[in-house]
Design a protein around this motif. Structure first.
Motif, PDB file in Angstrom:
ATOM      1  N   GLU A 182      21.188  11.518  11.539  1.00 21.59           N
ATOM      2  CA  GLU A 182      19.764  11.818  11.671  1.00 21.59           C
ATOM      3  C   GLU A 182      18.934  10.851  10.837  1.00 21.59           C
ATOM      4  N   PHE A 183      17.762  10.462  11.370  1.00 22.68           N
ATOM      5  CA  PHE A 183      16.845   9.580  10.645  1.00 22.68           C
ATOM      6  C   PHE A 183      15.416  10.008  10.942  1.00 22.68           C
ATOM      7  N   GLU A 184      14.508   9.591  10.047  1.00 16.83           N
ATOM      8  CA  GLU A 184      13.090   9.890  10.254  1.00 16.83           C
ATOM      9  C   GLU A 184      12.465   8.751  11.040  1.00 16.83           C
ATOM     10  N   GLU A 185      11.601   9.119  11.983  1.00 21.93           N
ATOM     11  CA  GLU A 185      10.980   8.134  12.858  1.00 21.93           C
ATOM     12  C   GLU A 185       9.506   8.467  13.025  1.00 21.93           C
ATOM     13  N   THR A 186       8.667   7.434  12.977  1.00 24.30           N
ATOM     14  CA  THR A 186       7.270   7.601  13.356  1.00 24.30           C
ATOM     15  C   THR A 186       7.124   6.920  14.707  1.00 24.30           C
ATOM     16  N   THR A 187       6.789   7.697  15.724  1.00 25.62           N
ATOM     17  CA  THR A 187       6.746   7.194  17.098  1.00 25.62           C
ATOM     18  C   THR A 187       5.474   6.395  17.362  1.00 25.62           C
ATOM     19  N   ALA A 188       5.435   5.727  18.511  1.00 32.72           N
ATOM     20  CA  ALA A 188       4.272   4.922  18.891  1.00 32.72           C
ATOM     21  C   ALA A 188       3.007   5.772  18.979  1.00 32.72           C
ATOM     22  N   ASP A 189       3.165   7.073  19.293  1.00 33.28           N
ATOM     23  CA  ASP A 189       1.998   7.960  19.358  1.00 33.28           C
ATOM     24  C   ASP A 189       1.823   8.736  18.047  1.00 33.28           C
ATOM     25  N   ASP A 190       2.464   8.261  16.988  1.00 32.77           N
ATOM     26  CA  ASP A 190       2.277   8.744  15.616  1.00 32.77           C
ATOM     27  C   ASP A 190       2.887  10.117  15.313  1.00 32.77           C
ATOM     28  N   ARG A 191       3.847  10.557  16.117  1.00 29.07           N
ATOM     29  CA  ARG A 191       4.568  11.777  15.753  1.00 29.07           C
ATOM     30  C   ARG A 191       5.585  11.436  14.670  1.00 29.07           C
ATOM     31  N   LYS A 192       5.742  12.312  13.697  1.00 25.49           N
ATOM     32  CA  LYS A 192       6.766  12.153  12.659  1.00 25.49           C
ATOM     33  C   LYS A 192       7.939  13.017  13.087  1.00 25.49           C
ATOM     34  N   THR A 193       9.035  12.365  13.491  1.00 27.36           N
ATOM     35  CA  THR A 193      10.161  13.115  14.048  1.00 27.36           C
ATOM     36  C   THR A 193      11.425  12.942  13.212  1.00 27.36           C
ATOM     37  N   LYS A 194      12.331  13.883  13.408  1.00 28.39           N
ATOM     38  CA  LYS A 194      13.713  13.744  12.949  1.00 28.39           C
ATOM     39  C   LYS A 194      14.466  13.390  14.220  1.00 28.39           C
ATOM     40  N   SER A 195      15.135  12.251  14.204  1.00 29.39           N
ATOM     41  CA  SER A 195      15.792  11.769  15.412  1.00 29.39           C
ATOM     42  C   SER A 195      17.280  11.550  15.158  1.00 29.39           C
ATOM     43  N   ILE A 196      18.044  11.652  16.227  1.00 28.71           N
ATOM     44  CA  ILE A 196      19.470  11.333  16.170  1.00 28.71           C
ATOM     45  C   ILE A 196      19.837  10.667  17.490  1.00 28.71           C
ATOM     46  N   VAL A 197      20.644   9.600  17.418  1.00 25.26           N
ATOM     47  CA  VAL A 197      21.069   8.871  18.611  1.00 25.26           C
ATOM     48  C   VAL A 197      22.590   8.930  18.683  1.00 25.26           C
ATOM     49  N   THR A 198      23.102   9.279  19.847  1.00 25.56           N
ATOM     50  CA  THR A 198      24.544   9.322  20.061  1.00 25.56           C
ATOM     51  C   THR A 198      24.892   8.512  21.303  1.00 25.56           C
ATOM     52  N   LEU A 199      26.150   8.143  21.407  1.00 28.05           N
ATOM     53  CA  LEU A 199      26.646   7.441  22.585  1.00 28.05           C
ATOM     54  C   LEU A 199      27.488   8.436  23.367  1.00 28.05           C
ATOM     55  N   ASP A 200      26.995   8.855  24.550  1.00 25.03           N
ATOM     56  CA  ASP A 200      27.671   9.851  25.371  1.00 25.03           C
ATOM     57  C   ASP A 200      27.885   9.308  26.774  1.00 25.03           C
ATOM     58  N   ASP A 201      29.124   9.206  27.191  1.00 23.37           N
ATOM     59  CA  ASP A 201      29.445   8.754  28.558  1.00 23.37           C
ATOM     60  C   ASP A 201      28.693   7.481  28.930  1.00 23.37           C
ATOM     61  N   GLY A 202      28.640   6.522  28.019  1.00 24.81           N
ATOM     62  CA  GLY A 202      27.992   5.248  28.305  1.00 24.81           C
ATOM     63  C   GLY A 202      26.485   5.265  28.191  1.00 24.81           C
ATOM     64  N   SER A 203      25.900   6.395  27.780  1.00 23.22           N
ATOM     65  CA  SER A 203      24.444   6.497  27.600  1.00 23.22           C
ATOM     66  C   SER A 203      24.113   6.592  26.120  1.00 23.22           C
ATOM     67  N   LEU A 204      23.061   5.894  25.710  1.00 22.32           N
ATOM     68  CA  LEU A 204      22.510   6.077  24.363  1.00 22.32           C
ATOM     69  C   LEU A 204      21.520   7.232  24.478  1.00 22.32           C
TER      70      LEU A 204
END
Length: 135
Positions: free
Chosen positions: A70-92
């Motif tokens: 998990e990491f903190e992300e500020t999105t292009a529309d300025d939301r402050k999110t907790k995000s996580i990226v996984t690799l599942d069946d060839g998809s990020l």
């Protein structure tokens, strides 16, 4: 597997992006600008850290992360999110959570193109990127 995503990608088509931004809670002015931009996305890796840079005339963002952490992300529309990226069946697959809300961004490769599927509640947006020449 992530190697296939590496490089620079340019947006070639987009469906229901305005509906998706509305579901996220993005205001009208930002949605208008967001719908007009054709961003370039560059995905790179350094060791086990992936970086996704998104550049457009409207706004540019950059996030670096390790898969499954998990990491903190500020999105292009300025939301402050907790995000996580996984690799599942060839998809990020990226899950962003903020203020009790959640959205999923799934990136997969289809016929040499990167298909990005953004889903929140019952709204799904499809954005297709083509590999930039020379990348």
């Amino acid at each position: 597997m992530c190697d296939l995503f590496l490089g620079t990608w340019k947006l070639s088509s987009s469906e229901k992006f305005d509906d998706y931004m509305k579901e996220l809670g993005v205001g009208l002015a930002t949605r208008k600008l967001g719908s007009l931009t054709k961003p370039t996305v560059t995905i790179s890796i350094d060791g086990d850290v992936l970086t996704i840079q998104t550049k457009s005339t409207f706004k540019s963002t950059e996030v670096s992360f390790k898969l499954g952490e998990e990491f903190e992300e500020t999105t292009a529309d300025d939301r402050k999110t907790k995000s996580i990226v996984t690799l599942d069946d060839g998809s990020l697959t990226q899950v962003q959570k903020w203020n009790g809300k959640e959205t999923t961004i799934k990136r997969r490769l289809v016929d040499g193109k990167m298909v990005v599927e953004c889903t929140m509640n019952n709204i799904t947006c499809i954005r297709i990127y083509e590999k930039a020449r020379g990348h």
